[in-house]
Design an enzyme around this catalytic site. Structure first.
Site, PDB file in Angstrom:
ATOM      1  N   ARG A 131       0.796  -1.216   0.000  1.00  0.00           N
ATOM      2  CA  ARG A 131       0.000   0.000   0.000  1.00  0.00           C
ATOM      3  C   ARG A 131       0.836   1.277   0.000  1.00  0.00           C
ATOM      4  NH1 ARG A 131      -5.359   1.211   2.133  1.00  0.00           N
ATOM      5  NH2 ARG A 131      -5.398   3.414   2.622  1.00  0.00           N
ATOM      6  N   ASP A 183       1.863   5.817 -14.652  1.00  0.00           N
ATOM      7  CA  ASP A 183       1.340   4.598 -14.035  1.00  0.00           C
ATOM      8  C   ASP A 183       0.269   3.990 -14.932  1.00  0.00           C
ATOM      9  OD1 ASP A 183       2.492   6.316 -12.225  1.00  0.00           O
ATOM     10  OD2 ASP A 183       0.847   6.275 -10.797  1.00  0.00           O
TER      11      ASP A 183
HETATM   12  N1  ADP Z   1      -3.776  -0.924  -1.259  1.00  0.00           N
HETATM   13  C1  ADP Z   1      -4.767  -0.043  -1.301  1.00  0.00           C
HETATM   14  N2  ADP Z   1      -6.001  -0.403  -0.906  1.00  0.00           N
HETATM   15  C2  ADP Z   1      -6.998   0.480  -0.955  1.00  0.00           C
HETATM   16  N3  ADP Z   1      -6.892   1.742  -1.377  1.00  0.00           N
HETATM   17  C3  ADP Z   1      -5.702   2.161  -1.756  1.00  0.00           C
HETATM   18  C4  ADP Z   1      -4.573   1.290  -1.752  1.00  0.00           C
HETATM   19  N4  ADP Z   1      -3.520   1.976  -2.189  1.00  0.00           N
HETATM   20  C5  ADP Z   1      -3.960   3.220  -2.467  1.00  0.00           C
HETATM   21  N5  ADP Z   1      -5.264   3.342  -2.196  1.00  0.00           N
HETATM   22  C6  ADP Z   1      -6.103   4.528  -2.366  1.00  0.00           C
HETATM   23  O1  ADP Z   1      -5.472   5.407  -3.317  1.00  0.00           O
HETATM   24  C7  ADP Z   1      -5.121   6.678  -2.719  1.00  0.00           C
HETATM   25  C8  ADP Z   1      -3.804   7.175  -3.292  1.00  0.00           C
HETATM   26  O2  ADP Z   1      -2.779   6.232  -3.021  1.00  0.00           O
HETATM   27  P1  ADP Z   1      -1.262   6.481  -3.466  1.00  0.00           P
HETATM   28  O3  ADP Z   1      -0.600   7.254  -2.381  1.00  0.00           O
HETATM   29  O4  ADP Z   1      -1.250   7.030  -4.836  1.00  0.00           O
HETATM   30  O5  ADP Z   1      -0.703   4.996  -3.437  1.00  0.00           O
HETATM   31  P2  ADP Z   1       0.197   4.222  -4.511  1.00  0.00           P
HETATM   32  O6  ADP Z   1       1.573   4.769  -4.357  1.00  0.00           O
HETATM   33  O7  ADP Z   1       0.096   2.796  -4.072  1.00  0.00           O
HETATM   34  O8  ADP Z   1      -0.405   4.476  -5.838  1.00  0.00           O
HETATM   35  C9  ADP Z   1      -5.115   6.349  -1.205  1.00  0.00           C
HETATM   36  O9  ADP Z   1      -5.340   7.509  -0.461  1.00  0.00           O
HETATM   37  C10 ADP Z   1      -6.249   5.350  -1.090  1.00  0.00           C
HETATM   38  O10 ADP Z   1      -7.511   6.000  -1.152  1.00  0.00           O
HETATM   39  O1  LIG Z   2       6.621  10.467  -8.227  1.00  0.00           O
HETATM   40  C1  LIG Z   2       6.495   9.571  -9.066  1.00  0.00           C
HETATM   41  O2  LIG Z   2       7.466   9.054  -9.619  1.00  0.00           O
HETATM   42  C2  LIG Z   2       5.096   9.090  -9.409  1.00  0.00           C
HETATM   43  O3  LIG Z   2       4.210   9.308  -8.284  1.00  0.00           O
HETATM   44  C3  LIG Z   2       2.882   8.797  -8.423  1.00  0.00           C
HETATM   45  O4  LIG Z   2       2.899   7.386  -8.442  1.00  0.00           O
HETATM   46  P1  LIG Z   2       2.708   6.534  -7.039  1.00  0.00           P
HETATM   47  O5  LIG Z   2       2.804   5.104  -7.397  1.00  0.00           O
HETATM   48  O6  LIG Z   2       1.365   6.892  -6.516  1.00  0.00           O
HETATM   49  O7  LIG Z   2       3.786   7.001  -6.133  1.00  0.00           O
HETATM   50  C4  LIG Z   2       2.258   9.391  -9.675  1.00  0.00           C
HETATM   51  O8  LIG Z   2       0.992   8.809  -9.892  1.00  0.00           O
HETATM   52  C5  LIG Z   2       3.151   9.240 -10.930  1.00  0.00           C
HETATM   53  O9  LIG Z   2       2.565   9.899 -12.026  1.00  0.00           O
HETATM   54  C6  LIG Z   2       4.538   9.803 -10.645  1.00  0.00           C
HETATM   55  O10 LIG Z   2       5.400   9.631 -11.738  1.00  0.00           O
HETATM   56 MG    MG Z   3      -0.789   6.312  -6.702  1.00  0.00          MG
END
Ligand code: ADP
Ligand SMILES: O=C(O)[C@H]1O[C@H](OP(=O)(O)O)[C@H](O)[C@@H](O)[C@@H]1O
Ligand code: MG
Length: 371
Positions: A131, A183
């Site tokens: 997460r 992503d």
């Molecule tokens: N493993 C997960 N389970 C449920 N919701 C998630 C999870 N990971 C992310 N989210 C949702 O997506 C939002 C953005 O997450 P983010 O910081 O972008 O995580 P990631 O780096 O995994 O993309 C969180 O605030 C939450 O609402």
């Molecule tokens: O900072 C980055 O490299 C990326 O950060 C986000 O990805 P995440 O997996 O949620 O950390 C973002 O969505 C990307 O577009 C950025 O490149």
């Molecule tokens: Mg994210």
């Protein structure tokens, strides 16, 4: 086989919408150029099968968004359990992502005059992507849900592959999460993708130029990660604001980061892995200068440094929480890296790349040829 009293086979003409639909979307690694994708830059990213999210759509009488029993926890053992949970993982889970996906999908179909039937469905999800560790756990949930909607409404041919990443991003934008396209492109296309988000194409076409590269060009890579959730939207917001305010340092550094992806494409095509290692290190160093150590977090920085101490190249996969490492000296260096990670309390796994995910219908919707 026909048995006495066995339930009748459904008629062959049963509407496709009556079937259960399930889609997976995989974690992604930003190999070079991130986070310039948030700023009209370029990236090279890959989709990995080590971790994934899956979304299941089942026809139902009401439209239901099913909370996940652990990721959307609303029942706690005690007040301190609740507070602890909020401090470590924040207030939100995947429900808001699924809701926003439905809203954005519906809006786009309305705008494009794409007709949707009136049947209802239930959406539920699972994920094993660590997460909030910068492995695109958020967009994996959105991307898998989006694929379910494409099939439930049978509109895969009407919503082109190139547009899909933007719609998947719009679901997170809808929630105020600052993010870029890399992503979502990696998760829609699969494999290894070179992406160019230049202003011209973004404004003219509503998407960048995406080119799938042969995954066999990649050297063996390793993924290092830790249980240390960080909110990517929050990490990005200050730098984003500085960029919007015209901060010269941020603007020129982002351009430098974007150039690393361009140089990296040549390095990969020429299998110049020494160059690849240099570019990966430069990528993280530029991020560190722009974001500052406090925003990146000490543990995340230590993951990068653990790898560098054994001579591996390393950088964040996303906004923080996981690191991609490359050992140019081969297996003996990988062993050193594995031992160093174990000592540091970090998990490390070899990266498994997902092949292209585009099917024939998807490929037919492409406006430009893929490589
Ligand atoms: N493993 C997960 N389970 C449920 N919701 C998630 C999870 N990971 C992310 N989210 C949702 O997506 C939002 C953005 O997450 P983010 O910081 O972008 O995580 P990631 O780096 O995994 O993309 C969180 O605030 C939450 O609402
Ligand atoms: O900072 C980055 O490299 C990326 O950060 C986000 O990805 P995440 O997996 O949620 O950390 C973002 O969505 C990307 O577009 C950025 O490149
Ligand atoms: Mg994210």
């Amino acid at each position: 086989m026909e048995g006495n009293g066995s339930p009748a086979e459904p008629p062959a003409t049963a509407p496709a919408a009556a079937a259960m639909i399930e889609h997976k979307a995989y974690a992604r690694i930003g190999l070079l150029g991130n986070p310039s994708d948030v700023y009209y830059g370029r990236t090279i990213s890959l989709n990995i099968s080590n971790f994934w999210a899956s979304v299941r759509l089942e026809p139902s009488s009401d439209l239901v968004i099913v909370p996940h029993p652990t990721h959307d926890l609303v029942k706690f053992g005690s007040l301190s359990h609740l507070v602890n949970r909020l401090e470590n993982e924040g207030y939100y889970g995947g429900v808001r992502l699924l809701m926003a996906t439905c809203k954005v999908f519906n809006k786009y179909c309305e705008e494009q005059g794409i007709e949707l039937h009136n049947n209802n469905f239930s959406l539920s999800y699972e994920t094993n992507i660590p997460r909030q560790t910068g492995l695109s756990g958020s967009s994996a949930i959105v991307c898998a849900a989006f694929s379910c909607l494409l099939d439930f409404y049978d509109v895969r041919d009407k919503i082109g592959v190139e547009m899909r990443p933007q719609l998947i991003l719009n679901a997170e934008k809808e929630l105020g999460i600052v993010a870029g396209l890399q992503d979502r492109v990696a998760q829609v296309y699969g494999g290894l993708v070179y992406m160019d988000f230049n202003k011209d194409s973004m404004h003219k076409c509503g998407h960048g130029n995406y080119m799938q590269l042969d995954t066999s060009l990649l050297p063996p890579l390793h993924l290092i990660y830790a249980e240390n959730p960080s909110d990517s939207g929050k990490v990005h917001s200050t730098v984003r604001q500085r960029w919007l305010d015209g901060d010269e340092f941020i603007i020129s550094s982002m351009e430098e980061v974007a150039n690393l992806a361009l140089e990296g494409k040549t390095a990969l095509l020429e299998k110049d892995y020494a160059k690849l290692a240099t570019l990966m290190n430069q990528n993280f160093d530029l991020r560190r200068r722009m974001f500052g150590d406090a925003a990146l977090g000490a543990l995340n920085i230590e993951m990068v440094e653990v790898a560098r101490r054994v001579g591996a190249a390393s950088k964040f996969t996303g906004s923080g929480g996981a690191v991609v490492a490359f050992c140019p000296d081969g297996p003996s260096q990988v062993e050193l890296l594995e031992n160093a990670c174990k000592k540091g309390g970090f998990d490390i796994v070899p990266v498994k790349v997902v092949p292209s995910l585009l099917n024939e219908i998807d490929i037919r919707t492409l406006s430009s040829k893929i490589a």
